[in-house]
Write an enzyme that holds these catalytic residues in place. Structure first.
Site, PDB file in Angstrom:
ATOM      1  N   THR A 122       0.864  -1.173   0.000  1.00 48.50           N
ATOM      2  CA  THR A 122       0.000   0.000   0.000  1.00 48.50           C
ATOM      3  C   THR A 122       0.908   1.233   0.000  1.00 48.50           C
ATOM      4  O   THR A 122       1.936   1.260   0.652  1.00 48.50           O
ATOM      5  CB  THR A 122      -1.030  -0.023   1.163  1.00 48.50           C
ATOM      6  OG1 THR A 122      -1.989   1.010   0.948  1.00 48.50           O
ATOM      7  CG2 THR A 122      -0.403   0.152   2.524  1.00 48.50           C
TER       8      THR A 122
ATOM      9  N   CYS B 283      -3.221   7.049   8.132  1.00 47.63           N
ATOM     10  CA  CYS B 283      -3.843   5.732   8.002  1.00 47.63           C
ATOM     11  C   CYS B 283      -2.852   4.663   8.476  1.00 47.63           C
ATOM     12  O   CYS B 283      -1.665   4.927   8.623  1.00 47.63           O
ATOM     13  CB  CYS B 283      -4.197   5.440   6.558  1.00 47.63           C
ATOM     14  SG  CYS B 283      -5.252   6.671   5.806  1.00 47.63           S
TER      15      CYS B 283
ATOM     16  N   HIS C  39      -5.918  -1.263   4.673  1.00 51.44           N
ATOM     17  CA  HIS C  39      -5.485   0.131   4.810  1.00 51.44           C
ATOM     18  C   HIS C  39      -6.619   0.871   5.524  1.00 51.44           C
ATOM     19  O   HIS C  39      -7.588   1.279   4.897  1.00 51.44           O
ATOM     20  CB  HIS C  39      -5.249   0.680   3.392  1.00 51.44           C
ATOM     21  CG  HIS C  39      -4.725   2.082   3.339  1.00 51.44           C
ATOM     22  ND1 HIS C  39      -3.866   2.498   2.364  1.00 51.44           N
ATOM     23  CD2 HIS C  39      -4.936   3.167   4.115  1.00 51.44           C
ATOM     24  CE1 HIS C  39      -3.575   3.776   2.533  1.00 51.44           C
ATOM     25  NE2 HIS C  39      -4.214   4.213   3.592  1.00 51.44           N
TER      26      HIS C  39
END
Lengths: 211, 161
Positions: free
Chosen positions: B23, B29, B46
């Site tokens: 990711t 996040c 995520h």
């Protein structure tokens, strides 16, 4: 407002947001042109709702290094506003405002000095302030902003801040893309307005759009 | 080298064998990886927000730490492993802007990391290692074959946890 979610804005409401950003971008361009002592052209800003996934793609991919300037909004409207530009564009701007400070061509991979960071912060402040004064004079609302906070990092990481705020109410974010510059220097600026949903409603209400 | 499977923001996916999962540009996040070190299967989520129960718009389970990690465990278990065999690694949760206000909405990175730890502990999944906090964005890659999590950041050396 017709719905409780951002996706449900009507065409009329969209037009209002477009008009506000148009005026805001106009103000911002004038300010920048004065600051940089340049004749600056501007284009009509593009406004769109984007999925979070697409947001970073527009700004050159999640790993593209960008400069993000964030201000918190207070008083009649709560929320945040963010101005994002590519690092290369930021380098052109600082070398224009601070000639001789570094002199090199924009390469996109050098670190900014304290002075340059300060210039960028101020630039973000002016741009954001121009948008804010557009909104506040149109709507007769009092909007104040915090000092600007600046961060230079991956687009995905910077955009996660507004995305998270939007994430509470929607899966999409409102992006206003404006382009300004003269023949030699074009800067793409991305402006993300992150009011709370209540704030959108307040804006529309104060303009007599009691939908 | 196998394929690199991408996980977007508020998204999840699984991967196995020689493939890797990644990711890009994690800010506040968190990227949580759950894996079985023996069967070489894994999944990544995520997550953007700590808690789905206090948010109205909670249709997407991958957006939240509580629902996202739960879904991820289910997905990984479907790949032929059991919950008791699973381990976890995670990264992200940075504070991207140096605010000096006590505005709660700006400390979401910290709260995300805390929520992920709690959810993992509740599910009895051991958090082997993590790289959370600070003020920079991260790109992470996980290789189930070696169980290594690569953490990349701008201007910083590659970190393997």
């Amino acid at each position: 407002m017709t719905g409780s979610r951002l996706e449900e804005f009507s065409d009329m409401e969209f037009d209002v947001l477009k008009e506000i950003s148009n005026i805001g971008a106009g103000n911002a361009t004038t300010a920048i042109s004065t600051m940089m002592n340049l004749k600056v052209d501007m284009h009509v800003p593009v406004i769109k709702f984007l999925e979070f996934k697409e947001l970073a793609e527009v700004i050159g991919g999640a790993e593209n290094v960008v400069v993000g300037i964030l201000l918190a909004l207070q008083s009649d409207i709560d929320g945040m506003m963010m101005f994002v530009m590519e690092k290369k564009a930021a380098e052109s701007i600082v070398s224009n405002i601070l000639p001789g400070a570094d002199g090199g061509e924009p390469t996109g991979d050098r670190d900014f000095t304290e002075m340059e960071l300060s210039v960028l912060q101020e630039l973000g402040n002016i741009i954001a302030g121009s948008y804010l004064s557009a909104i506040s004079s149109l709507t007769n609302m009092c909007i104040t902003s915090s000092v600007p906070y600046l961060s230079v990092d991956m687009a995905g990481a910077i955009l996660s801040v507004p995305a998270i705020e939007y994430g509470k109410v929607s899966d999409k974010a409102l992006l206003i893309q404006s382009e300004f510059g003269d023949k030699a220097l074009t800067v793409d600026g991305y402006f993300i307005l992150i009011p709370t949903l209540d704030a959108f409603e307040k804006i529309f209400n104060s303009l007599g759009l009691n939908l | 080298m196998g394929n690199m499977i991408k996980v977007g923001m508020a998204d999840m996916n699984t991967c196995a064998g020689a493939d890797a999962i990644t990711t890009l540009g994690l800010g506040s996040c968190i990227g949580v990886v759950i894996y079985d070190p023996v069967k070489k299967v894994c999944g990544m989520v995520h997550v953007m927000l700590p808690d789905s129960s206090i948010i109205r718009n909670n249709d997407n389970p991958a957006k939240f730490a509580d629902t996202g990690i739960k879904c991820l465990i289910d997905s990984v278990c479907k790949m032929g492993t059991t919950k008791s065999a699973l381990l976890a690694k995670m990264a992200g949760g940075a504070q991207m802007f140096a605010f000096n206000t006590d505005n709660d909405m700006l400390k979401v990175g910290l709260r995300n990391a805390e929520a992920c730890r709690t959810v993992l502990a509740k599910n009895n999944i051991k958090l082997v290692s993590e790289d959370c906090g600070d003020r920079f964005g991260r790109t992470i890659e996980f290789y189930p074959a070696t169980c290594e999590l690569y953490v990349k950041a701008i201007g910083k050396p590659l970190k393997i946890i």
